[in-house]
Design a protein around this motif. Structure first.
Motif, PDB file in Angstrom:
ATOM      1  N   ALA A  85      40.741  39.925  47.994  1.00  0.00           N
ATOM      2  CA  ALA A  85      42.199  39.947  47.829  1.00  0.00           C
ATOM      3  C   ALA A  85      42.898  39.685  49.165  1.00  0.00           C
ATOM      4  N   GLN A 109      36.919  37.328  42.098  1.00  0.00           N
ATOM      5  CA  GLN A 109      36.476  38.694  42.376  1.00  0.00           C
ATOM      6  C   GLN A 109      35.533  39.171  41.273  1.00  0.00           C
ATOM      7  N   VAL A 135      36.287  43.443  46.069  1.00  0.00           N
ATOM      8  CA  VAL A 135      37.599  43.245  45.442  1.00  0.00           C
ATOM      9  C   VAL A 135      38.695  43.245  46.501  1.00  0.00           C
ATOM     10  N   ASN A 136      38.647  44.221  47.418  1.00  0.00           N
ATOM     11  CA  ASN A 136      39.659  44.340  48.457  1.00  0.00           C
ATOM     12  C   ASN A 136      39.574  43.192  49.461  1.00  0.00           C
ATOM     13  N   PRO A 166      41.877  36.287  41.822  1.00  0.00           N
ATOM     14  CA  PRO A 166      41.222  37.485  41.260  1.00  0.00           C
ATOM     15  C   PRO A 166      40.056  37.168  40.337  1.00  0.00           C
TER      16      PRO A 166
END
Length: 344
Positions: A312, A321, A308-309, A318
């Motif tokens: 990003a 993700q 996720v990080n 997103p």
């Protein structure tokens, strides 16, 4: 007439099969079967390397601090989920119980002026009691864990919403419930007390699973419940204890959640149920029970947060993700199926 056997004679076909060297696939299978946390650990390292090449800010200590802090709540829940899944069960209500316990802790302090320590203890009792209810329904009424926790998910969610009355509870700094949000600096790496508590939880439950009779019985029940029963293991007691230990982990997660959101929020942790299962599955614990370690679940939670990080930081939509996490879950279950099916 005496028959003489030549010791240099060609071995029988059965002996040839036994002495045949293992293939590379069989060696890999054997290693992964013995070390279920190895494959997620490799994925975590590779993901970290790739994302650091995409954006050099990934390895900044401030960013790594953020990743670790964001794992604390789901990581704590994943401990309880791991213990339950090791018995070949599952808990769909684990996030709902956490939100209920966190809200109870917060309201007892804010509305009823209870001491923070007493409110914390009350929340822990509620979490363990809720999980004991799940365990009793599984062991006494013999309902499938999926059905039981699917039902209690709705029950505990409704109780939380009724109790909260649509309100979000804010707590003042300095209360023991907010202690988990306090930071501890290790150079430029900033960890919260909640992260340290989560690590301690992993150490305690990991030790219990590996070095105690309770842990061995838990694995035995998950691997083959009938064989465990024939071996004299009290299956119902082990199953009930698994859910209650899960309740303790939920209480820890609720405490960390209170510190993270600054109080009680009935809308926090909406996806915690599935996120905890995702961490456990990606971490190498078999959904069929009997194989896995809690360390793998921590690695699984870290993998999800790293993806996720990292995505990003790479400027990825997103939605991709979420797609990446879904692919990871399917890949993890596929590896587990292969480990269970390939003959070593």
């Amino acid at each position: 007439m005496t028959t003489h056997v030549d010791p240099q004679a060609t071995p029988a076909p059965a002996e040839e099969l036994l002495n045949r060297p293992a293939t590379p696939a069989q060696r890999i299978h054997s290693v992964l079967h013995r070390q279920p946390a190895l494959s997620p650990a490799i994925v975590l390292v590779l993901a970290a390397v790739v994302f650091s090449l995409v954006n050099d800010r990934f390895y900044a200590l401030q960013n790594l601090s953020l990743v670790i802090q964001q794992v604390a709540v789901i990581g704590s829940l994943a401990v309880g989920q791991t213990v339950i899944i090791l018995t070949a069960g599952i808990d769909l209500s684990i996030g709902a119980v956490m939100v209920l316990a966190s809200l109870l802790m917060s309201k007892l302090v804010a509305d009823n002026h209870w001491p923070g320590g007493v409110a914390l203890l009350a929340g822990a009792v509620v979490a363990i009691a809720a999980q004991a209810l799940n365990g009793l329904l599984v062991t006494k009424i013999k309902l499938p864990p999926f059905i039981v926790t699917l039902g209690t998910l709705s029950i505990f969610t409704a109780i939380t919403l009724i109790y909260a009355k649509g309100q979000t509870i804010a707590l003042q700094p300095g209360n023991i419930l907010m202690w988990t949000a306090n930071t501890v600096s290790l150079g430029q790496l900033n960890l919260t007390n909640g992260v340290l508590i989560m690590i301690a939880l992993y150490a305690v439950i990991g030790y219990a699973l590996r070095y105690t009779a309770w842990g061995r019985h838990l694995y035995a029940v998950g691997d083959d419940v009938e064989a465990a029963r024939l071996a004299g293991i009290s299956v119902n007691r082990v199953l009930l204890s698994a859910y209650m230990v899960g309740g303790f982990a939920i209480a820890v997660g609720a405490w960390i959640l209170v510190g993270r959101v600054g109080g009680g929020d009935p809308n926090s942790g909406l996806n915690a149920n599935l996120q905890s299962i995702t961490a456990v599955v990606i971490g190498g614990t078999s959904l069929f029970g009997g194989r896995g370690v809690v360390l793998g679940s921590l690695i699984g939670a870290l993998i999800v947060q790293v993806f996720v990080n990292g995505l990003a930081l790479a400027g990825i939509d997103p939605n991709y993700q979420v797609l990446a996490v879904g692919i990871l879950v399917i890949a993890a279950v596929s590896v587990d199926q292969w480990i269970r099916s390939v003959k070593s």
